[in-house]
Structures are given as structure tokens and as C-alpha cells.
Enzyme design. Sequence first.
Site, PDB file in Angstrom:
ATOM      1  N   GLU A  65     -16.590  -5.641  19.473  1.00  0.00           N
ATOM      2  CA  GLU A  65     -16.005  -4.334  19.205  1.00  0.00           C
ATOM      3  C   GLU A  65     -14.477  -4.403  19.249  1.00  0.00           C
ATOM      4  OE1 GLU A  65     -17.474  -1.977  17.994  1.00  0.00           O
ATOM      5  OE2 GLU A  65     -19.535  -1.880  18.674  1.00  0.00           O
ATOM      6  N   GLU A  91     -15.552  -0.913  10.683  1.00  0.00           N
ATOM      7  CA  GLU A  91     -16.885  -1.341  10.263  1.00  0.00           C
ATOM      8  C   GLU A  91     -16.828  -2.567   9.360  1.00  0.00           C
ATOM      9  OE1 GLU A  91     -19.567  -0.591  11.443  1.00  0.00           O
ATOM     10  OE2 GLU A  91     -18.767   0.964  12.703  1.00  0.00           O
TER      11      GLU A  91
END
Length: 254
Positions: A187, A129
Site C-alpha cells: 500500500e 490503483e
Amino acid sequence: MKCIASLFLIAFGLPTLTFAQLNPSLMQAGLDAINSATLSNDQVVQYSRQAVQQMDAQNPVAGPNDPYTQRLNRIVSRHRTVSGLPINYKVYKVKDVNAFATADGSVRVFKGLMDIMTDNELLAIMGHEIGHVINHDSRDAMKSALRRSAIRNVAASQSGIVGKLSRSQVGGLADNLLGASFSRRQESEADDYSYDFLKRNGYNVMALATSFEKLAKQNGGGGGSVTQILSSHPDSKARAQRVRDRARRDGLVR
């Protein structure tokens, strides 16, 4: 991944204001601002902080003496600053399996995620994150959401300064924190950041792979609340295998 995918940290997608909510005399100026004014990084950080503060007010935050807070503090004791970014960590005592990080350096981990992950797996998720923040994915997603929602007032078109947000507008941004999707490239880059973070700090990089595998199991009906973090990572098994392959190439596993 998004915050949990803080391992895989986290996401967005704001509701837009309708024309009826805008003063007609200011409508064109507002549209011009959306098309021409540039949001600075500092402004994005400011809005991210406002949104997180509202989310903190609306969710049960574990107190300083709560076992979940104490565990999280122990896990992140070496990582109050990551890649030069000061990080503030809190736990939401919510059963969902989720986590997110925002452009101002806020990381929020849900109780449901902590319940199924080891300490190293939580670090891997948070590393992912934070990777979205360091790579400017979170900043760019927030900028896009701000423009889409047309929440800046007419002062922006006159001075280039974004006006103060109303409570409902901040609420829209808060919703956005849990709604946006990142591209496959973003990602993968956040996965790589987490892998490198674990390796650089002497942790077992396989925690990233096992985190993905647990997410895949959750998404497959293994129990728990399937939240945005899970629905945004349908290829968790493939991503776990990518980590395992890289660790093998690096000589970290056989």
C-alpha cells in the site's frame, strides 16, 4: 490502496472449489498442477480481462454520453497509457465509494467515489490503483487466487496451459477483484507511485492527502456506503499525514 482507494485501487479473495466439484480421477492431476505449473503473466492478464468483462456485464456501466463518463474521459485524457500500460477506464453507476484496477489495465471507478472526489483526487486514487498493477501486486494477488481456488483443469498438468474457465469460475475471480488485501508495504509503495505520478505530470500532490482524508471521514460515519476500499484503509489519516510530510520535505507545501 486499492482502487479507490484507487487511490487507493483495489483487491481480492476467491471461494475455493470443493473436492465434490472435482472429478476424482482428475483431482491429483489438478493438485499437481496447482503445485507445479507456473502461470504466465499473459495468462494472468487473460483471466483478469475475463473477470472484468463479467463484472461489466453485471454492473450498470455509464454510457459514452453519460455525464460521469464524460467527466472521467476529461480527467484521464492525458493518461490512456501509464508507464507503458494501456489503460481502459469505465464508470460503474453504483453508489458505493470504491474503485479498482486489474492486471490487464482495466480501471473501474464507482459513481459514489466520483461524487465525493475532485478531479485531481480521482486521479490520485486511480494513480494508486494503477500503482498496484505496475508494481505487480495485482498480478501476484490474481496468481495466488487462481491457485487457491484450484480452477485450472487437468490440461494444465499435461501441457502447462491453463484451461478455459467456466462462468462460475470467472465469477469467483470477479468477486476476488473486490476482496483481496495488500500488505502495508504494498500500500505504501502504491501511495508513492501515485504521489510520483501526480508530481511528474504537474498535478498537486496534496490531492493524494485530501483523498485519504475524505476516505477517513467516510469510514468514520460521514455518510455513503462503506465498501471494501474503506475497510481496507483504516489508517487513512496516517497515510494522508505521510503524504503531507513528504510534500513538505520536497518543498511543495509549507
